[in-house]
Design an enzyme around this catalytic site. Structure first.
Site, short mmCIF file in Angstrom:
data_model
loop_
_atom_site.label_atom_id
_atom_site.label_comp_id
_atom_site.label_asym_id
_atom_site.label_seq_id
_atom_site.Cartn_x
_atom_site.Cartn_y
_atom_site.Cartn_z
N TYR A 1 -7.11 5.87 2.20
CA TYR A 1 -6.38 5.16 3.04
C TYR A 1 -6.88 4.32 4.50
CZ TYR A 1 -1.78 3.61 5.49
OH TYR A 1 -0.80 2.69 6.06
N SER B 1 0.93 -1.15 -0.03
CA SER B 1 -0.11 0.08 0.05
C SER B 1 0.78 1.40 0.25
CB SER B 1 -0.83 0.08 1.19
OG SER B 1 -1.62 1.13 1.25
N THR C 1 6.67 4.90 12.23
CA THR C 1 7.65 3.91 12.03
C THR C 1 8.61 4.67 11.29
OG1 THR C 1 6.53 2.05 12.37
CG2 THR C 1 8.80 1.71 11.69
N LYS D 1 -7.74 0.45 4.70
CA LYS D 1 -7.31 -0.38 5.66
C LYS D 1 -8.27 -1.10 6.57
CE LYS D 1 -2.84 -0.29 5.02
NZ LYS D 1 -1.96 -1.49 4.50
#
Ligand code: UDP
Length: 324
Positions: free
Chosen positions: A158, A88, A188, A162
């Site tokens: 998005y 993605s 992250t 998800k």
């Protein structure tokens, strides 16, 4: 359970399929899997991933790269034990630029990846996201919070893709008995993020290294919690090897404001940059911090890499890119 059928090949040498294995996180996962003795097949169409991320692994005997859009039917010969579905676009500017691909890979791509897992009787892990919590009204976010998402806003493509991906994963688990895992990944960072992907870590580091102003959006009081990539990948590996089908947050609970983060980047790079304020993008979450109680309890996992150490490695990587 279907997965038990593959125990033999798992003990010998398990085979893992990683969608987006040439992406930022996918490439770190592929490295870890090779280290732990897996055969690895990467499926990637290189839209946001890059062959450079796995170039150093080229020629490894147990690694195969297939150029594939995972929204198309996935045909693979041989046995597969684990499917790790990471494909993605994942940065706000990527999914603003690619809203339809983002929706398609989260929906059709997850459907195809689940189909592969079903056909091969493999265990399946979905890389989900803290974005499913939207602009959260509960803080910190634990897995039982259902979120506060604007379906028609710029991030909706998005977030909703998800959320759909989680729903279809649970449907395959309940309906077809697929052994599934869902990881909700919080912010992250680390080497191999794209310099121009627009996320705050590459943006601030590249600006600081070039002594250009750091662009803080809004007044910088919104918070994020940054996890170093090796911590995250270890948590995800443990989740796949665990026996829980429930979603698990993986992230670093050390929360800071974006303004504090900008100051920290200036400090650690020794930059002469100043800070400028730009408009806050629509629906930008005001706060984000994972509750990792479940990961601690079920996986014995918590992050180990402190921000200063993670930033040092990330800055060293970006220094090479900025000076290229
Ligand atoms: N941000 C910022 N300046 C930038 C890029 C991002 O202030 O140049 C902010 C952004 O508005 C958000 C936070 O940093 O509040 C993290 O943004 P990122 O795009 O990394 O991901 P997000 O956590 O919003 O998905």
């Amino acid at each position: 359970m279907a997965a038990a059928k593959n125990n033999k090949s798992r003990q010998d040498q398990p085979t893992s399929v990683v969608t987006a294995g040439a992406g930022f996180l996918g490439s770190h996962l592929v490295e870890l899997l090779l280290e732990r003795g897996h055969r690895v097949v990467i499926l990637d169409n290189l839209v946001t991933g890059s062959a450079d991320n796995v170039a150093h692994l080229a020629g490894k005997r147990h690694l195969r790269f297939i150029h594939q859009d995972v929204t198309e039917f996935i045909f693979l010969g041989g046995s597969v034990d684990y499917v790790w579905h990471f494909a993605s676009p994942a940065s706000p500017i990527d999914y603003l630029e690619l809203p339809i691909q983002t929706l398609k890979v989260g929906s059709l791509g997850t459907h195809k990846a689940l189909g592969l897992a079903k056909h091969k009787r493999a265990r399946f892990l979905l890389a989900s996201t803290s974005e499913i919590y939207g602009d959260p009204l509960v803080h910190p976010q634990s897995e039982d919070y259902w979120g506060n998402v604007n379906p028609i806003g710029p991030r909706g493509c998005y977030d909703e893709a998800k959320r759909f991906a989680e729903a279809i994963t649970m449907a395959y688990h309940r309906e077809h008995g697929i052994d599934t895992r869902i990881v909700r990944i919080f912010n992250t960072y680390g080497p191999r993020m794209r310099l121009n992907d627009g996320r705050v870590v590459p943006a601030f580091i590249s600006q600081a290294l070039q002594h250009r102003p750091l662009t803080v959006f809004g007044d910088g009081s919104q918070t994020r919690s940054f996890c170093y990539c090796s911590d995250l990948i270890e948590g995800i590996y443990r989740l796949m090897m665990s026996d829980t089908n429930q979603p698990v947050n993986i992230g670093n609970p050390r929360e800071m404001t974006v303004l504090e983060f900008a100051r920290e980047i200036i400090r650690v790079t020794g930059s002469r940059s100043r800070i400028v304020f730009k408009p806050l993008p629509q629906d930008d979450p005001k706060q984000r911090k994972p509750d990792i109680t479940r990961a601690k309890k079920l996986l014995g996992w918590e992050p180990k890499v402190i921000l200063a150490a993670g930033l040092e490695k990330t800055i060293a990587y970006f220094r090479g890119k900025v000076l290229d």
